[in-house]
Design a protein around this motif. Structure first.
Motif, PDB file in Angstrom:
ATOM      1  N   GLU A  18       1.081  -1.057   0.159  1.00  0.00           N
ATOM      2  CA  GLU A  18      -0.056  -0.116  -0.053  1.00  0.00           C
ATOM      3  C   GLU A  18       0.955   1.114   0.136  1.00  0.00           C
ATOM      4  N   PRO A  19       1.121   1.634  -1.030  1.00  0.00           N
ATOM      5  CA  PRO A  19       2.214   2.582  -1.198  1.00  0.00           C
ATOM      6  C   PRO A  19       2.032   4.085  -0.699  1.00  0.00           C
ATOM      7  N   ALA A  20       0.781   4.251  -0.697  1.00  0.00           N
ATOM      8  CA  ALA A  20       0.362   5.536  -0.004  1.00  0.00           C
ATOM      9  C   ALA A  20       0.336   5.596   1.804  1.00  0.00           C
ATOM     10  N   ARG A  21       0.254   4.164   2.243  1.00  0.00           N
ATOM     11  CA  ARG A  21       0.324   4.215   3.525  1.00  0.00           C
ATOM     12  C   ARG A  21       1.664   3.788   3.922  1.00  0.00           C
ATOM     13  N   GLY A  22       2.571   3.699   3.163  1.00  0.00           N
ATOM     14  CA  GLY A  22       3.846   3.214   3.487  1.00  0.00           C
ATOM     15  C   GLY A  22       3.854   1.785   3.982  1.00  0.00           C
ATOM     16  N   LYS A  23       3.005   0.839   3.551  1.00  0.00           N
ATOM     17  CA  LYS A  23       2.992  -0.546   4.152  1.00  0.00           C
ATOM     18  C   LYS A  23       3.341  -1.410   2.932  1.00  0.00           C
ATOM     19  N   PRO A 149      -6.755   6.628   1.161  1.00  0.00           N
ATOM     20  CA  PRO A 149      -5.296   6.183   0.213  1.00  0.00           C
ATOM     21  C   PRO A 149      -5.272   4.826  -0.300  1.00  0.00           C
ATOM     22  N   CYS A 150      -6.190   3.989  -0.306  1.00  0.00           N
ATOM     23  CA  CYS A 150      -6.144   2.714  -0.322  1.00  0.00           C
ATOM     24  C   CYS A 150      -5.382   2.264  -1.941  1.00  0.00           C
ATOM     25  N   ARG A 151      -5.576   2.516  -2.956  1.00  0.00           N
ATOM     26  CA  ARG A 151      -5.216   2.343  -4.302  1.00  0.00           C
ATOM     27  C   ARG A 151      -4.926   0.753  -4.503  1.00  0.00           C
ATOM     28  N   ASN A 152      -5.554  -0.153  -3.669  1.00  0.00           N
ATOM     29  CA  ASN A 152      -5.406  -1.456  -4.060  1.00  0.00           C
ATOM     30  C   ASN A 152      -6.027  -2.018  -5.151  1.00  0.00           C
ATOM     31  N   ALA A 153      -5.364  -2.783  -5.999  1.00  0.00           N
ATOM     32  CA  ALA A 153      -5.937  -3.400  -7.424  1.00  0.00           C
ATOM     33  C   ALA A 153      -7.186  -4.186  -7.128  1.00  0.00           C
ATOM     34  N   TYR A 154      -8.014  -4.192  -8.117  1.00  0.00           N
ATOM     35  CA  TYR A 154      -9.224  -5.027  -8.217  1.00  0.00           C
ATOM     36  C   TYR A 154      -9.663  -5.522  -9.686  1.00  0.00           C
ATOM     37  N   LEU A 155     -10.455  -6.395  -9.806  1.00  0.00           N
ATOM     38  CA  LEU A 155     -10.882  -6.940 -11.116  1.00  0.00           C
ATOM     39  C   LEU A 155     -12.410  -6.537 -11.316  1.00  0.00           C
ATOM     40  N   ASP A 156     -12.756  -5.700 -12.095  1.00  0.00           N
ATOM     41  CA  ASP A 156     -14.410  -5.464 -11.908  1.00  0.00           C
ATOM     42  C   ASP A 156     -15.123  -6.747 -12.761  1.00  0.00           C
TER      43      ASP A 156
END
Length: 204
Positions: A18-23, A149-156
């Motif tokens: 999670e780049p935005a959270r630094g994780k 700030p999640c920005r996790n990937a997903y498949l719709d």
């Protein structure tokens, strides 16, 4: 195993960070092995060296999702094609131990890997699965969660191509934040209107 299943490999890998959270949960060989899920034999090939290699593939897969999410269709395809060229697979018909009600093998397509290491095997599977999903459903079915700030990937996989969040939790959080923002705006407008009215009254 259906080919569509393999696309989840890409999502699982991308979402270890999670780049935005630094994780970043991809910090050990154990974390690498967990990504293989039920594929215990493939997981056993993983070594400490695969941690760095997995992170490199993760960055490239995230770039595919980012391009798709930004509407850069050709770029997303080009990025995915480069992964397919680097990490090839051999499609095979497989029955494994799956049987139908009559005891006959339940034939399906399987991706046979010929990897030099655990990363190559996982990357080949993830890239091919994502490629099948992309060509079957469209580039716009690959996205990054809109709940900052999640920005996790997903498949719709929605019927109306309406998905914007990686999970119900993020969707709820975004809706609550939007509701609170509207309420703040309404309050500010109401206060501003009241002050204007009072000023006009005082002027008269």
């Amino acid at each position: 195993m259906e080919l569509a299943y393999y696309s989840d490999y890409a999502v699982r890998l991308v979402n270890t960070e999670e780049p935005a959270r630094g994780k970043d949960s991809l910090t050990s060989v154990e974390a690498v092995r967990e990504l293989f899920g039920a594929s215990t034999q493939a997981a056993r090939r993983a070594t400490d060296s695969d941690v760095t290699r997995f992170r490199s593939v993760r960055s490239r897969l995230r770039a595919v999702f980012a391009a798709a999410d930004s509407g850069e269709e050709t770029q997303a395809v080009d990025l995915l094609n480069s992964l397919l060229l680097e990490f090839p697979v051999s499609p095979q018909i497989s029955g494994h131990d799956h049987r139908d009600e009559d005891g006959r093998p339940k034939w399906h397509m399987h991706l046979a890997e010929h990897p030099s290491n655990a990363t190559a095997g996982f990357a080949a599977t993830a890239a091919m699965g994502l490629a099948f999903h992309l060509t079957e459903y469209g580039v716009d079915r690959l996205g990054l969660c809109q709940a900052a700030p999640c920005r996790n990937a997903y498949l719709d996989t929605s019927t109306n191509r309406s998905r914007r969040y990686c999970s119900d939790r993020c969707a709820t959080r975004a809706n609550v934040a939007a509701y609170r923002a509207r309420k703040r705006l309404e309050t500010e407008r109401s206060a501003s209107t009241s002050r204007t009215a009072e000023s006009a009254h005082d002027a008269t």
